[in-house]
Design a protein around this motif. Structure first.
Motif, PDB file in Angstrom:
ATOM      1  N   TYR A 100       0.837  -1.212   0.000  1.00 50.84           N
ATOM      2  CA  TYR A 100       0.000   0.000   0.000  1.00 50.84           C
ATOM      3  C   TYR A 100       0.861   1.247   0.000  1.00 50.84           C
ATOM      4  O   TYR A 100       1.719   1.426   0.869  1.00 50.84           O
ATOM      5  N   PHE A 101       0.664   2.097  -1.023  1.00 49.74           N
ATOM      6  CA  PHE A 101       1.403   3.343  -1.185  1.00 49.74           C
ATOM      7  C   PHE A 101       2.910   3.140  -0.980  1.00 49.74           C
ATOM      8  O   PHE A 101       3.578   3.936  -0.314  1.00 49.74           O
ATOM      9  N   GLY A 102       3.423   2.099  -1.608  1.00 51.24           N
ATOM     10  CA  GLY A 102       4.840   1.821  -1.468  1.00 51.24           C
ATOM     11  C   GLY A 102       5.625   2.207  -2.704  1.00 51.24           C
ATOM     12  O   GLY A 102       5.074   2.798  -3.644  1.00 51.24           O
ATOM     13  N   PRO A 103       6.924   1.881  -2.770  1.00 51.83           N
ATOM     14  CA  PRO A 103       7.598   1.163  -1.685  1.00 51.83           C
ATOM     15  C   PRO A 103       8.012   2.109  -0.564  1.00 51.83           C
ATOM     16  O   PRO A 103       8.350   3.258  -0.796  1.00 51.83           O
ATOM     17  N   ILE A 104       7.953   1.585   0.644  1.00 53.20           N
ATOM     18  CA  ILE A 104       8.350   2.338   1.820  1.00 53.20           C
ATOM     19  C   ILE A 104       9.593   1.676   2.376  1.00 53.20           C
ATOM     20  O   ILE A 104       9.593   0.496   2.676  1.00 53.20           O
ATOM     21  N   GLY A 105      10.659   2.457   2.479  1.00 52.21           N
ATOM     22  CA  GLY A 105      11.911   1.885   2.965  1.00 52.21           C
ATOM     23  C   GLY A 105      12.530   0.999   1.906  1.00 52.21           C
ATOM     24  O   GLY A 105      12.552   1.335   0.724  1.00 52.21           O
ATOM     25  N   SER A 106      12.986  -0.174   2.318  1.00 53.28           N
ATOM     26  CA  SER A 106      13.580  -1.112   1.377  1.00 53.28           C
ATOM     27  C   SER A 106      12.565  -1.531   0.330  1.00 53.28           C
ATOM     28  O   SER A 106      11.414  -1.793   0.627  1.00 53.28           O
ATOM     29  N   HIS A 107      13.013  -1.556  -0.925  1.00 49.95           N
ATOM     30  CA  HIS A 107      12.078  -1.920  -1.998  1.00 49.95           C
ATOM     31  C   HIS A 107      11.669  -3.390  -1.920  1.00 49.95           C
ATOM     32  O   HIS A 107      10.619  -3.757  -2.437  1.00 49.95           O
ATOM     33  N   TYR A 108      12.505  -4.209  -1.304  1.00 50.07           N
ATOM     34  CA  TYR A 108      12.308  -5.651  -1.397  1.00 50.07           C
ATOM     35  C   TYR A 108      12.211  -6.320  -0.028  1.00 50.07           C
ATOM     36  O   TYR A 108      12.676  -7.439   0.145  1.00 50.07           O
ATOM     37  N   ASN A 109      11.617  -5.632   0.934  1.00 52.39           N
ATOM     38  CA  ASN A 109      11.356  -6.257   2.224  1.00 52.39           C
ATOM     39  C   ASN A 109      10.043  -7.017   2.136  1.00 52.39           C
ATOM     40  O   ASN A 109       8.969  -6.422   2.086  1.00 52.39           O
ATOM     41  N   PRO A 110      10.083  -8.358   2.077  1.00 50.77           N
ATOM     42  CA  PRO A 110       8.841  -9.119   1.895  1.00 50.77           C
ATOM     43  C   PRO A 110       7.794  -8.815   2.963  1.00 50.77           C
ATOM     44  O   PRO A 110       6.595  -8.817   2.677  1.00 50.77           O
ATOM     45  N   GLY A 111       8.241  -8.532   4.166  1.00 49.28           N
ATOM     46  CA  GLY A 111       7.312  -8.250   5.251  1.00 49.28           C
ATOM     47  C   GLY A 111       6.521  -6.974   5.072  1.00 49.28           C
ATOM     48  O   GLY A 111       5.498  -6.781   5.734  1.00 49.28           O
ATOM     49  N   ALA A 112       6.973  -6.099   4.174  1.00 46.79           N
ATOM     50  CA  ALA A 112       6.289  -4.824   3.950  1.00 46.79           C
ATOM     51  C   ALA A 112       5.168  -4.945   2.922  1.00 46.79           C
ATOM     52  O   ALA A 112       4.405  -3.999   2.733  1.00 46.79           O
ATOM     53  N   TYR A 113       5.072  -6.077   2.274  1.00 47.08           N
ATOM     54  CA  TYR A 113       4.057  -6.265   1.238  1.00 47.08           C
ATOM     55  C   TYR A 113       2.805  -6.885   1.837  1.00 47.08           C
ATOM     56  O   TYR A 113       2.872  -7.780   2.677  1.00 47.08           O
ATOM     57  N   ASP A 114       1.659  -6.379   1.369  1.00 46.17           N
ATOM     58  CA  ASP A 114       0.379  -6.746   1.971  1.00 46.17           C
ATOM     59  C   ASP A 114      -0.253  -7.984   1.335  1.00 46.17           C
ATOM     60  O   ASP A 114      -0.918  -8.769   2.009  1.00 46.17           O
ATOM     61  N   TYR A 115      -0.095  -8.118   0.040  1.00 50.97           N
ATOM     62  CA  TYR A 115      -0.739  -9.217  -0.680  1.00 50.97           C
ATOM     63  C   TYR A 115       0.282  -9.902  -1.587  1.00 50.97           C
ATOM     64  O   TYR A 115       1.182  -9.243  -2.140  1.00 50.97           O
ATOM     65  N   TRP A 116       0.091 -11.210  -1.766  1.00 51.68           N
ATOM     66  CA  TRP A 116       1.000 -12.008  -2.584  1.00 51.68           C
ATOM     67  C   TRP A 116       0.207 -12.885  -3.538  1.00 51.68           C
ATOM     68  O   TRP A 116      -0.901 -13.351  -3.214  1.00 51.68           O
ATOM     69  N   GLY A 117       0.814 -13.130  -4.705  1.00 50.87           N
ATOM     70  CA  GLY A 117       0.258 -14.109  -5.623  1.00 50.87           C
ATOM     71  C   GLY A 117       0.796 -15.494  -5.324  1.00 50.87           C
ATOM     72  O   GLY A 117       1.616 -15.673  -4.416  1.00 50.87           O
ATOM     73  N   GLN A 118       0.358 -16.447  -6.122  1.00 54.37           N
ATOM     74  CA  GLN A 118       0.726 -17.846  -5.872  1.00 54.37           C
ATOM     75  C   GLN A 118       2.000 -18.245  -6.591  1.00 54.37           C
ATOM     76  O   GLN A 118       2.562 -19.308  -6.322  1.00 54.37           O
ATOM     77  N   GLY A 119       2.465 -17.409  -7.519  1.00 55.38           N
ATOM     78  CA  GLY A 119       3.719 -17.651  -8.201  1.00 55.38           C
ATOM     79  C   GLY A 119       3.559 -18.331  -9.547  1.00 55.38           C
ATOM     80  O   GLY A 119       2.572 -19.031  -9.803  1.00 55.38           O
ATOM     81  N   THR A 120       4.550 -18.105 -10.406  1.00 56.22           N
ATOM     82  CA  THR A 120       4.600 -18.769 -11.713  1.00 56.22           C
ATOM     83  C   THR A 120       6.047 -19.210 -11.949  1.00 56.22           C
ATOM     84  O   THR A 120       6.986 -18.478 -11.657  1.00 56.22           O
ATOM     85  N   GLN A 121       6.204 -20.424 -12.462  1.00 57.14           N
ATOM     86  CA  GLN A 121       7.533 -21.004 -12.623  1.00 57.14           C
ATOM     87  C   GLN A 121       8.185 -20.489 -13.904  1.00 57.14           C
ATOM     88  O   GLN A 121       7.585 -20.529 -14.987  1.00 57.14           O
ATOM     89  N   VAL A 122       9.426 -20.036 -13.756  1.00 54.54           N
ATOM     90  CA  VAL A 122      10.261 -19.665 -14.902  1.00 54.54           C
ATOM     91  C   VAL A 122      11.493 -20.557 -14.884  1.00 54.54           C
ATOM     92  O   VAL A 122      12.203 -20.595 -13.872  1.00 54.54           O
ATOM     93  N   THR A 123      11.721 -21.257 -15.973  1.00 53.46           N
ATOM     94  CA  THR A 123      12.873 -22.134 -16.079  1.00 53.46           C
ATOM     95  C   THR A 123      13.681 -21.750 -17.304  1.00 53.46           C
ATOM     96  O   THR A 123      13.146 -21.700 -18.411  1.00 53.46           O
ATOM     97  N   VAL A 124      14.958 -21.452 -17.070  1.00 54.11           N
ATOM     98  CA  VAL A 124      15.864 -21.099 -18.161  1.00 54.11           C
ATOM     99  C   VAL A 124      16.862 -22.230 -18.298  1.00 54.11           C
ATOM    100  O   VAL A 124      17.708 -22.431 -17.417  1.00 54.11           O
ATOM    101  N   SER A 125      16.759 -22.951 -19.394  1.00 50.53           N
ATOM    102  CA  SER A 125      17.588 -24.144 -19.566  1.00 50.53           C
ATOM    103  C   SER A 125      17.732 -24.439 -21.059  1.00 50.53           C
ATOM    104  O   SER A 125      16.808 -24.219 -21.826  1.00 50.53           O
ATOM    105  N   PRO A 126      18.917 -24.979 -21.440  1.00 52.38           N
ATOM    106  CA  PRO A 126      19.095 -25.322 -22.869  1.00 52.38           C
ATOM    107  C   PRO A 126      18.098 -26.388 -23.324  1.00 52.38           C
ATOM    108  O   PRO A 126      17.692 -27.233 -22.540  1.00 52.38           O
TER     109      PRO A 126
END
Length: 126
Positions: A100-126
């Motif tokens: 909410y109205f971020g980022p506040i402080g560190s851009h990547y502090n997980p604890g500062a984020y209110d909502y999360w998605g479930q994730g999507t897999q990215v695989t980089v491989s030959p």
């Protein structure tokens, strides 16, 4: 109901490109900074990029600077992460998160984020 839904992950060869999306619902997305995080097997979750709620300022981890681009389309309630020149070390589950109205402080502090998605897999491989 608040939801963040990531999509667009997949398997890509080194040097290739991929665009992942984060679709928001259930809250006023433009009031929130959106961050992208990733987690590789056996490693901690790390911040990759962030776009602010106020003026659309963008931030990138050193490891992706110059290769990744974050953008947001408030009309579509979606944030994108364009990933170019992908490397095997970019492999992981990519999560988006809203602060909410971020980022506040560190851009990547997980604890500062209110909502999360479930994730999507990215695989980089030959």
């Amino acid at each position: 109901q608040v939801q963040l839904v990531e999509s667009g992950g997949g398997l890509v060869q080194p040097g290739g490109s991929l665009r992942v999306s984060c679709a928001a619902s259930g809250f006023t997305q433009e009031y929130y900074a959106i961050g992208w995080f990733r987690q590789a097997p056996g490693k901690e979750r790390e911040g990759v990029s962030c776009i602010s709620s106020s003026d659309g300022s963008t931030y990138y981890a050193d490891s992706v600077k110059g290769r990744f681009t974050i953008s947001r389309d408030n009309a579509k309630r979606t944030v994108y992460l364009q990933m170019n020149s992908l490397k095997p070390e970019d492999t992981g589950v990519y999560y988006c998160a809203a602060q909410y109205f971020g980022p506040i402080g560190s851009h990547y502090n997980p604890g500062a984020y209110d909502y999360w998605g479930q994730g999507t897999q990215v695989t980089v491989s030959p």
